[in-house]
Design an enzyme around this catalytic site. Structure first.
Site, short mmCIF file in Angstrom:
data_model
loop_
_atom_site.label_atom_id
_atom_site.label_comp_id
_atom_site.label_asym_id
_atom_site.label_seq_id
_atom_site.Cartn_x
_atom_site.Cartn_y
_atom_site.Cartn_z
N ARG A 171 0.97 -0.96 -0.08
CA ARG A 171 -0.05 0.19 0.00
C ARG A 171 0.51 1.50 -0.01
NH1 ARG A 171 -4.81 -1.04 3.06
NH2 ARG A 171 -5.29 0.92 3.91
N TYR A 174 0.37 4.75 -2.11
CA TYR A 174 -1.09 5.76 -1.58
C TYR A 174 -0.42 6.23 -0.55
CZ TYR A 174 -4.98 7.42 -0.91
OH TYR A 174 -6.03 8.06 0.12
N ASP A 175 -0.15 5.23 0.37
CA ASP A 175 0.92 6.11 1.46
C ASP A 175 1.44 7.54 1.69
OD1 ASP A 175 -1.14 4.15 1.80
OD2 ASP A 175 0.12 3.09 4.20
N ASN A 203 -12.09 7.62 5.93
CA ASN A 203 -12.49 6.92 5.00
C ASN A 203 -14.37 7.91 4.80
OD1 ASN A 203 -11.05 5.17 6.68
ND2 ASN A 203 -11.93 3.30 4.83
N ARG A 215 -13.65 -0.70 -1.51
CA ARG A 215 -13.99 -0.85 -0.09
C ARG A 215 -14.46 -0.88 0.37
NH1 ARG A 215 -12.22 5.69 -1.73
NH2 ARG A 215 -13.25 5.46 -3.93
N GLY A 236 -11.74 -9.27 11.55
CA GLY A 236 -13.10 -8.05 11.70
C GLY A 236 -13.31 -6.99 13.13
#
Length: 343
Positions: A171, A174-175, A203, A215, A236
């Site tokens: 990632r 992007y970061d 978000n 997303r 989760g």
């Protein structure tokens, strides 16, 4: 930047002060405003809001990598609106007073598909927009991201937190690209006196999100409407905070019009685990759908929640739309695009 050395010490000249003429233009009623990435999800909603002011002229530059002309169809042909197919990794020559720099893929599916393009958009694209701001004396706002905090060890995240980051992960295009973009913004501000604003956006959800962009909110709503299981990445318990797009746009505009450089967190501090989000979507949209646990992706942050004290204090901004209010609005948009009537 020039520097002088004497007696073994080095002093650096301060950046030049912006001219009074440059500052005066930010208080005039007629504005020419550039929105890069304006055909995208957040960008198109920002354009809608800017166009409500009859004294604004809005120019959108977008290469349609993730954006769509359909998001702007009601403005095409309007005398105060111009749409340019343009990639921000190439210089752009227009006369504008303000620049909202949103151009960049924001979904892991897209930026993992073309990581080099993503980091070039963040770095070269931001350099080009800063060059434009310098040439024409425009104020520029960068939409940075909560991803600059990485997998945070501080919770909730304040703007003073430097982050816990991985510069070589899947990632990172992007970061780290956004972190470099922030650096460039401040370097141009210090060295050239450019008027900058930096928003760290969290978000965001709402109508016009790409249906299959990977997303979590768009995933769950699309899966529910198709009658598919809602796939929650393990374990989760990881958390996110979700800001409705109209609140996000209001925060960006207040930052642009205010006198704070930033960075400022713009997001909704309401925090949900991924299981809680899935259960909410299930309850509101399709109660008989299954929730299924799947393997997680690499570098997925465990928690994310903005501290918006600064936005409240200096912008007078805080989100108004609760998740249970925003999800049905997004559901309605997705039903239309997927051709799934409400029973």
């Amino acid at each position: 930047m020039a520097s002088n050395s004497s007696n073994g010490t080095t002093t650096t000249k301060p950046p030049p002060m912006p001219s009074p003429l440059r500052n005066s233009k930010f208080f005039q009623s007629n504005m020419r405003i550039l929105v890069t990435g304006g055909a995208g999800f957040i960008g198109s909603h920002l354009v809608d809001k800017l166009m409500q002011n009859e004294k604004n002229e809005v120019i959108v530059a977008d290469n349609y990598f993730t954006g769509s002309k359909d998001n702007l169809k009601k403005w095409i042909g309007h005398p105060r609106f111009e749409l340019i197919r343009h990639d921000v990794t190439e210089p752009l020559f227009v006369e504008v007073d303000q620049i909202y720099h949103l151009a960049c893929p924001a979904s892991p599916i897209f930026y993992k598909y073309n990581p080099v393009k993503t980091i070039k958009t963040n770095v070269i694209g931001t350099l080009n927009m800063l060059g434009l701001a310098k040439r024409v004396g425009a104020r520029i706002l960068l939409t940075s991201t909560s991803e600059v905090y990485g997998d945070p060890l501080v919770h909730p995240q304040t703007e003073s937190y430097w982050g816990n980051v991985n510069p070589i992960g899947v990632r990172s295009c992007y970061d780290e690209g956004k972190r470099v973009a922030e650096t460039l913004m401040f370097d141009y501000h210090r060295q050239h006196g450019i008027e900058i604003r930096i928003a760290r956006i969290f978000n965001t959800y709402g109508p016009r999100m790409n249906i299959d962009d990977g997303r979590v909110v768009s995933n769950f709503i699309a899966q529910a409407l198709r009658g598919e299981a809602l796939t929650v990445q393990k374990p989760g318990t990881q958390t996110r905070s979700f800001c409705y797009v109209s609140d996000m746009v209001e925060g960006l505009m207040r930052l642009m019009e205010g006198d704070q450089t930033g960075p400022i967190n713009i997001g909704n501090p309401g925090e949900f685990t991924m299981v809680e989000l899935a259960e909410t979507v299930k309850e509101l949209i399709k109660p008989d759908v299954e929730i299924k646990m799947v393997e997680n992706t690499p570098d997925d942050p465990r928690q994310r929640k903005p501290d918006i004290s600064k936005a409240k204090e200096v912008l007078g901004w805080e989100p108004k739309v609760k998740l249970r209010e925003g999800l049905p609005l997004m559901e309605e948009d997705f039903r239309l695009r997927l051709g799934v009537p409400k029973k």
